[in-house]
Design a protein around this motif. Sequence first.
Motif, PDB file in Angstrom:
ATOM      1  N   ARG A 240      13.569 -88.094  59.731  1.00 15.12           N
ATOM      2  CA  ARG A 240      12.952 -87.627  60.983  1.00 15.12           C
ATOM      3  C   ARG A 240      13.959 -87.337  62.098  1.00 15.12           C
ATOM      4  O   ARG A 240      13.687 -87.581  63.270  1.00 15.12           O
ATOM      5  CB  ARG A 240      11.892 -88.618  61.468  1.00 15.12           C
TER       6      ARG A 240
ATOM      7  N   ILE B 201      16.019 -84.527  64.321  1.00 14.49           N
ATOM      8  CA  ILE B 201      15.907 -83.110  64.650  1.00 14.49           C
ATOM      9  C   ILE B 201      17.303 -82.580  64.989  1.00 14.49           C
ATOM     10  O   ILE B 201      18.154 -83.309  65.497  1.00 14.49           O
ATOM     11  CB  ILE B 201      14.936 -82.807  65.814  1.00 14.49           C
ATOM     12  N   GLU B 202      17.506 -81.305  64.657  1.00 11.65           N
ATOM     13  CA  GLU B 202      18.791 -80.689  64.990  1.00 11.65           C
ATOM     14  C   GLU B 202      18.704 -80.105  66.395  1.00 11.65           C
ATOM     15  O   GLU B 202      17.770 -79.358  66.702  1.00 11.65           O
ATOM     16  CB  GLU B 202      19.180 -79.598  63.993  1.00 11.65           C
TER      17      GLU B 202
ATOM     18  N   SER C 284      17.908 -88.238  77.075  1.00 14.88           N
ATOM     19  CA  SER C 284      16.847 -87.238  77.238  1.00 14.88           C
ATOM     20  C   SER C 284      15.605 -87.570  76.428  1.00 14.88           C
ATOM     21  O   SER C 284      14.687 -86.768  76.348  1.00 14.88           O
ATOM     22  CB  SER C 284      17.349 -85.862  76.775  1.00 14.88           C
ATOM     23  N   GLY C 285      15.597 -88.711  75.767  1.00 13.97           N
ATOM     24  CA  GLY C 285      14.425 -89.083  74.997  1.00 13.97           C
ATOM     25  C   GLY C 285      14.416 -88.543  73.579  1.00 13.97           C
ATOM     26  O   GLY C 285      13.425 -88.694  72.873  1.00 13.97           O
TER      27      GLY C 285
ATOM     28  N   HIS D  89      25.869 -98.387  76.633  1.00 19.62           N
ATOM     29  CA  HIS D  89      24.733 -97.788  77.332  1.00 19.62           C
ATOM     30  C   HIS D  89      24.574 -98.377  78.730  1.00 19.62           C
ATOM     31  O   HIS D  89      23.657 -98.014  79.461  1.00 19.62           O
ATOM     32  CB  HIS D  89      23.437 -97.945  76.527  1.00 19.62           C
TER      33      HIS D  89
ATOM     34  N   ALA E 127      18.314 -95.394  82.728  1.00 18.58           N
ATOM     35  CA  ALA E 127      17.591 -95.999  81.615  1.00 18.58           C
ATOM     36  C   ALA E 127      17.862 -95.310  80.286  1.00 18.58           C
ATOM     37  O   ALA E 127      16.950 -95.124  79.484  1.00 18.58           O
ATOM     38  CB  ALA E 127      16.087 -96.028  81.909  1.00 18.58           C
TER      39      ALA E 127
ATOM     40  N   PRO F 185      19.814 -97.913  74.362  1.00 11.50           N
ATOM     41  CA  PRO F 185      20.967 -98.235  73.504  1.00 11.50           C
ATOM     42  C   PRO F 185      21.026 -97.210  72.372  1.00 11.50           C
ATOM     43  O   PRO F 185      19.983 -96.764  71.890  1.00 11.50           O
ATOM     44  CB  PRO F 185      20.622 -99.615  72.932  1.00 11.50           C
TER      45      PRO F 185
ATOM     46  N   GLN G 270       7.395 -88.918  69.420  1.00 10.76           N
ATOM     47  CA  GLN G 270       7.451 -88.598  67.979  1.00 10.76           C
ATOM     48  C   GLN G 270       6.254 -89.159  67.214  1.00 10.76           C
ATOM     49  O   GLN G 270       6.232 -89.129  65.996  1.00 10.76           O
ATOM     50  CB  GLN G 270       8.749 -89.126  67.365  1.00 10.76           C
ATOM     51  N   PHE G 271       5.267 -89.707  67.929  1.00 11.37           N
ATOM     52  CA  PHE G 271       4.082 -90.284  67.279  1.00 11.37           C
ATOM     53  C   PHE G 271       4.482 -91.314  66.225  1.00 11.37           C
ATOM     54  O   PHE G 271       3.908 -91.359  65.140  1.00 11.37           O
ATOM     55  CB  PHE G 271       3.231 -89.189  66.609  1.00 11.37           C
ATOM     56  N   LEU G 272       5.473 -92.124  66.557  1.00  8.49           N
ATOM     57  CA  LEU G 272       5.988 -93.059  65.550  1.00  8.49           C
ATOM     58  C   LEU G 272       4.975 -94.129  65.185  1.00  8.49           C
ATOM     59  O   LEU G 272       5.053 -94.722  64.121  1.00  8.49           O
ATOM     60  CB  LEU G 272       7.278 -93.728  66.063  1.00  8.49           C
TER      61      LEU G 272
ATOM     62  N   GLU H  29      10.308 -95.216  84.067  1.00  6.74           N
ATOM     63  CA  GLU H  29      11.349 -94.774  83.141  1.00  6.74           C
ATOM     64  C   GLU H  29      12.239 -95.904  82.630  1.00  6.74           C
ATOM     65  O   GLU H  29      13.192 -95.645  81.892  1.00  6.74           O
ATOM     66  CB  GLU H  29      12.240 -93.670  83.748  1.00  6.74           C
ATOM     67  N   THR H  30      11.961 -97.140  83.009  1.00 13.09           N
ATOM     68  CA  THR H  30      12.776 -98.234  82.495  1.00 13.09           C
ATOM     69  C   THR H  30      12.733 -98.248  80.967  1.00 13.09           C
ATOM     70  O   THR H  30      11.696 -97.979  80.367  1.00 13.09           O
ATOM     71  CB  THR H  30      12.259 -99.579  83.044  1.00 13.09           C
ATOM     72  N   CYS H  31      13.862 -98.527  80.371  1.00 13.04           N
ATOM     73  CA  CYS H  31      13.956 -98.565  78.916  1.00 13.04           C
ATOM     74  C   CYS H  31      13.722 -99.998  78.453  1.00 13.04           C
ATOM     75  O   CYS H  31      14.454-100.909  78.850  1.00 13.04           O
ATOM     76  CB  CYS H  31      15.340 -98.079  78.501  1.00 13.04           C
ATOM     77  N   VAL H  32      12.682-100.216  77.643  1.00 13.18           N
ATOM     78  CA  VAL H  32      12.283-101.582  77.296  1.00 13.18           C
ATOM     79  C   VAL H  32      12.156-101.788  75.800  1.00 13.18           C
ATOM     80  O   VAL H  32      11.986-100.841  75.038  1.00 13.18           O
ATOM     81  CB  VAL H  32      10.913-101.933  77.930  1.00 13.18           C
TER      82      VAL H  32
ATOM     83  N   LEU I 198      15.956-103.122  78.389  1.00 13.61           N
ATOM     84  CA  LEU I 198      17.188-102.724  77.699  1.00 13.61           C
ATOM     85  C   LEU I 198      18.128-101.972  78.632  1.00 13.61           C
ATOM     86  O   LEU I 198      19.335-102.054  78.507  1.00 13.61           O
ATOM     87  CB  LEU I 198      16.859-101.843  76.491  1.00 13.61           C
TER      88      LEU I 198
ATOM     89  N   LEU J 183      14.039 -83.289  80.198  1.00 14.63           N
ATOM     90  CA  LEU J 183      13.869 -83.201  78.742  1.00 14.63           C
ATOM     91  C   LEU J 183      13.001 -84.337  78.194  1.00 14.63           C
ATOM     92  O   LEU J 183      12.457 -84.230  77.107  1.00 14.63           O
ATOM     93  CB  LEU J 183      15.231 -83.214  78.034  1.00 14.63           C
ATOM     94  N   ARG J 184      12.868 -85.434  78.958  1.00 15.61           N
ATOM     95  CA  ARG J 184      12.040 -86.535  78.449  1.00 15.61           C
ATOM     96  C   ARG J 184      10.556 -86.177  78.398  1.00 15.61           C
ATOM     97  O   ARG J 184       9.791 -86.839  77.724  1.00 15.61           O
ATOM     98  CB  ARG J 184      12.216 -87.772  79.351  1.00 15.61           C
TER      99      ARG J 184
ATOM    100  N   GLN K  36      10.206 -82.269  74.606  1.00 17.31           N
ATOM    101  CA  GLN K  36      10.400 -82.949  73.324  1.00 17.31           C
ATOM    102  C   GLN K  36       9.811 -82.114  72.194  1.00 17.31           C
ATOM    103  O   GLN K  36      10.410 -81.958  71.140  1.00 17.31           O
ATOM    104  CB  GLN K  36       9.730 -84.331  73.356  1.00 17.31           C
TER     105      GLN K  36
ATOM    106  N   LEU L 114      11.993 -78.946  71.556  1.00 20.05           N
ATOM    107  CA  LEU L 114      13.215 -79.205  70.799  1.00 20.05           C
ATOM    108  C   LEU L 114      12.894 -79.466  69.331  1.00 20.05           C
ATOM    109  O   LEU L 114      13.586 -78.988  68.430  1.00 20.05           O
ATOM    110  CB  LEU L 114      13.980 -80.393  71.401  1.00 20.05           C
ATOM    111  N   ALA L 115      11.827 -80.221  69.096  1.00 21.00           N
ATOM    112  CA  ALA L 115      11.445 -80.516  67.712  1.00 21.00           C
ATOM    113  C   ALA L 115      10.998 -79.232  67.007  1.00 21.00           C
ATOM    114  O   ALA L 115      11.329 -79.006  65.834  1.00 21.00           O
ATOM    115  CB  ALA L 115      10.334 -81.556  67.682  1.00 21.00           C
TER     116      ALA L 115
ATOM    117  N   SER M 135      13.967 -77.115  65.944  1.00 20.41           N
ATOM    118  CA  SER M 135      14.591 -77.661  64.744  1.00 20.41           C
ATOM    119  C   SER M 135      13.776 -77.298  63.502  1.00 20.41           C
ATOM    120  O   SER M 135      14.320 -76.932  62.462  1.00 20.41           O
ATOM    121  CB  SER M 135      14.712 -79.182  64.893  1.00 20.41           C
TER     122      SER M 135
END
Lengths: 604, 604
Positions: free
Chosen positions: A144, A146-147, A192-193, A499, A542, A545, B11-13, B62-65, B92, B117-118, B123, B126-127, B130
Amino acid sequence: MRAFANLRDSQFLYRTAEQLENDKHEASDEDIATIQLFEDLTERPADVENPDVVLLRRMKQETCVCVEGHVGRAKGNIPWRLEIVVERITVLNNAEDLVSQMRGTKDWDPKYRYLQLRSFQFQRALAMRSKVATLIRNVFEDHRFIEVETPLLFRSTPEGAREFLVPSRTDAGKMYALPQSPQQYKQLLMASGVHRYYQFAKCFRDEDLRRDRQPEFTQVDLEMSFAKALDVQSVVESILVRLWKEIKGIELQLPIKRLRYIEALSRYGIDKPDLRSDMEIFDLSEFATSKTDPDYPVFEILVFHAQNSNFPAAVTAPDGYPTLRVPLSHQVRLSKEESSKWLSRCVAEFDLKLVSDLETTASEIKKKYDITDGDVIYACTRQRVPFENPTPLGRQRLHLMQETMSLSDRAAAPLWVIDFPLFTPAESGRIVNGYVEFDYSRLVATHHPFTMPSIDSLPALFAAVEDQSSQVDPRTIIGQHYDIVVNGVEVGGGSTRIHDSSLQRFVLSRILRVPGIRVQLEPGETEPDNPFTHLLNALTMACPPHAGLALGFDRLCAMLNGSDSIRDVIAFPKTQTGADPLVGSPSRVTDEQLGVYNVQLKKC
Amino acid sequence: MRAFANLRDSQFLYRTAEQLENDKHEASDEDIATIQLFEDLTERPADVENPDVVLLRRMKQETCVCVEGHVGRAKGNIPWRLEIVVERITVLNNAEDLVSQMRGTKDWDPKYRYLQLRSFQFQRALAMRSKVATLIRNVFEDHRFIEVETPLLFRSTPEGAREFLVPSRTDAGKMYALPQSPQQYKQLLMASGVHRYYQFAKCFRDEDLRRDRQPEFTQVDLEMSFAKALDVQSVVESILVRLWKEIKGIELQLPIKRLRYIEALSRYGIDKPDLRSDMEIFDLSEFATSKTDPDYPVFEILVFHAQNSNFPAAVTAPDGYPTLRVPLSHQVRLSKEESSKWLSRCVAEFDLKLVSDLETTASEIKKKYDITDGDVIYACTRQRVPFENPTPLGRQRLHLMQETMSLSDRAAAPLWVIDFPLFTPAESGRIVNGYVEFDYSRLVATHHPFTMPSIDSLPALFAAVEDQSSQVDPRTIIGQHYDIVVNGVEVGGGSTRIHDSSLQRFVLSRILRVPGIRVQLEPGETEPDNPFTHLLNALTMACPPHAGLALGFDRLCAMLNGSDSIRDVIAFPKTQTGADPLVGSPSRVTDEQLGVYNVQLKKC
């Protein structure tokens, strides 16, 4: 009256898959790729001159033709040969005389690269490279990724090698730089997510091309957010497994072996050991250390078991640059008066302090390392954490492998080298007692300035923040960097990235001393303009990592192709001087063209 | 006490394929990509302050957790919403205040492109890009193409647009140029025995970026040996069918419609007609011609049937540059005294010579083209083979489509435009009577100098060889060039190439007048050094006939994404001035850096 000619069919367009499979048992691919044109005139009236046959006989080598006729198995005793019984032949484009003069010459004039590329081996190499790319992409899609394409008109940054510059027309006096790698843009993609990124990236390094390097090359670049070393390594292992299986028919065993940098250097004398041989270097610190040279205290040996091989040149040393250290070599005779002679030579050469007397020490070493009559011992010293890479014994080990083993690319010995020193002392530029002198007060990033220190190394780093006067000892700081090595070739390198903006700012400002970057910002202050503003800003917003890696695509393809040189897998490589004699690049341009870009040639 | 926050899952992970399918019927992708973090404290003792909830409330956007908890369907009446009942949350990486200030602003500061881009739409874009690349590659593999990378450090050639220059360090005073396309290298690949080549190629053009262009862009480049137009077109059609089906869910009908250039210009007034409307321009040569202007003799009209639409602006003309010609527009009233008024205006405006009297002619035109009361007629003149492109009526037609139709990208109207004029007269630079003046004595290649003339045009070309004094009339020479157009956008262009060195030499020397190239070489003479030596040499060495095409990948992706601008499908685009404010490129470099490359800034 008969006429023959050979037609190339590099893509096997005229054989079924089944035919191809059968024929391959009897002939080389190159043979199979040749179709014989055949014209039999014996059944025709002798007075009718067949214009096609005349053409076939007069035709120069390499002529481009359209042949009409029946494709079939050739008669005679060559079962795999296809032939076309010619009914009509038309010349589509003629070949100059030069073409046939070129055939058979070993050293092709690079001006006519396209003639060389017509040969079967290059056609196969180009097709293989394309297939390798497809296989790699398939693995990324399975995972999964992406380029994402990143810009090639980048900016100059004080990051590493010399950069090609591209003057701007619209912004007079400013320059783009071609990227050495997409490193910074891909880290921005993590901010950029983008979850999992890859790219077949064009990279540029303007180095002196003394080794098998190219000023432009291709990198398989990947980066993963919320990821650490093992995540990245697992993807790369999937790629290698897929490639070696599909291209070489070799099943790589997982997990791939891991060696710490210090282990690689002490056991194999290099950070990219070729593990197709199990020959090892022995650290003799328990028996002896060098008294006089504090930089190179470790005494070590490499034992070549001569009885395993008729190696006439076992006592020779590899060629090296004049400034490289050369190990002492000594063929052991185990007569009473000879058995410790190698050690006494070492004591003198390296000014060793032995833990016991000469005879006892030699005897214990002989016993521990199974040294027998006729073996050759190579001995040298090294640094405790060796920045000399390869070490003299590492070089000697490779030399012995090359001289005594038939190193086949049918064997694959992959390996992760991990736990690299994060920083390397700069070379002072001086040679002292034949040794390169290091300047421990000036540090450079071993790989690049964005590599995360190991958690264990953080206290030592932060101590230096507290005490502004203290220096960071590069030997104490381990980076979360990992190289993937196959058969002694560094195929790729990656790392877990920093990061945290404060840590990144600290590394750039305090350790690498990049001008314009401050250790800390005042609260509320925005990052001042410097070459890494974009990256530092992104980390404060934010950025998750992240970790990633880049594979050298050209080198990987050369290895899979069984080629020594990456030039074999690049359609239009540059020469050692960076030129392409085929198209005549680089070339002179007019002053007017330069003027548009606000530059002029430098007056001497 | 409750706390909520939103977590992005672009990405609907966390959804199964089945969940995703069901949920998509009820909500937008963007909604589905948001997972709600939820903490319910009501069941806990009021005096226990949960540190995580405090964190959740204090946390900046936007905090990364890292969140630990159970992922499940949210309670309540929003069926598609996933939630995580938070057990533990760890920061994080923190987000600066700036991030939340940026949210919701429409015009993003390009310095913080990564924040933009977030968003979900980027997203997805970009996907999608690709995925489009993968689909295209799959088609190429089905057709047994191989991807070959060609150099980016190329040389300056007098081929087309302005080129970025890259000074050489080792060869003082010489320059590389970044390629405008891999055109020459791919033709050399055809001479190299590569059968079917493709590449996702980076290309560079240093043009003024007034339109939606980028100085660096990506081209899907292909070339086939022993091939002609239909072979190339068939591969491209397979690509388009695959893309529109997989990305848009639209089945394109094959074969794709073909229009000759002259037909496209006369019926639609442009060489890339948007066929989502069937509105056509009518050539009225049978009724009237312009007497006074030999360059623009053809009189033509476009009829807008007003009853089909309440179009208030039907009589307006599109904005144009001041030098562009504007058509006459007239709303028809069919009362006796009014019904021929539009034509009498045209007679005056364009100095027309009618074949009959005014009333009769107007009446016959009305009948033939079904003109009724209230219709708006747009009238203008054009060249017989129009090099003015779009023509005034072509521009008017597009303007009407934009103003009166809801042009959806859910409709796809693909089209091949073929039989282009091989050469275009240079513009003299003067405007005469409001018309651009052409200089028919100076010709430029319509596309590039390597396009094969149509077989029918060869006599006219060769006549010019015989008679050195005669000029080639560009209107008589058709080239084997073909553009693929979708919904009025030129998605790609290709041609059958010249594979004969004499013809290529003739076109370069006699018609395009490239310095240093001679019409003919003496027997046995080798090609002298000139910018096209490599290509001319390769053609003399039995290069097979070949043809190819290049698709504009950025534009193709923008179209598939439903975007007006290619900037939506490029991660890090340049601004209109060619800058990237994110990384600050281009930038100043030191005189020392420049000196290494043997250049200096131009003294003003």
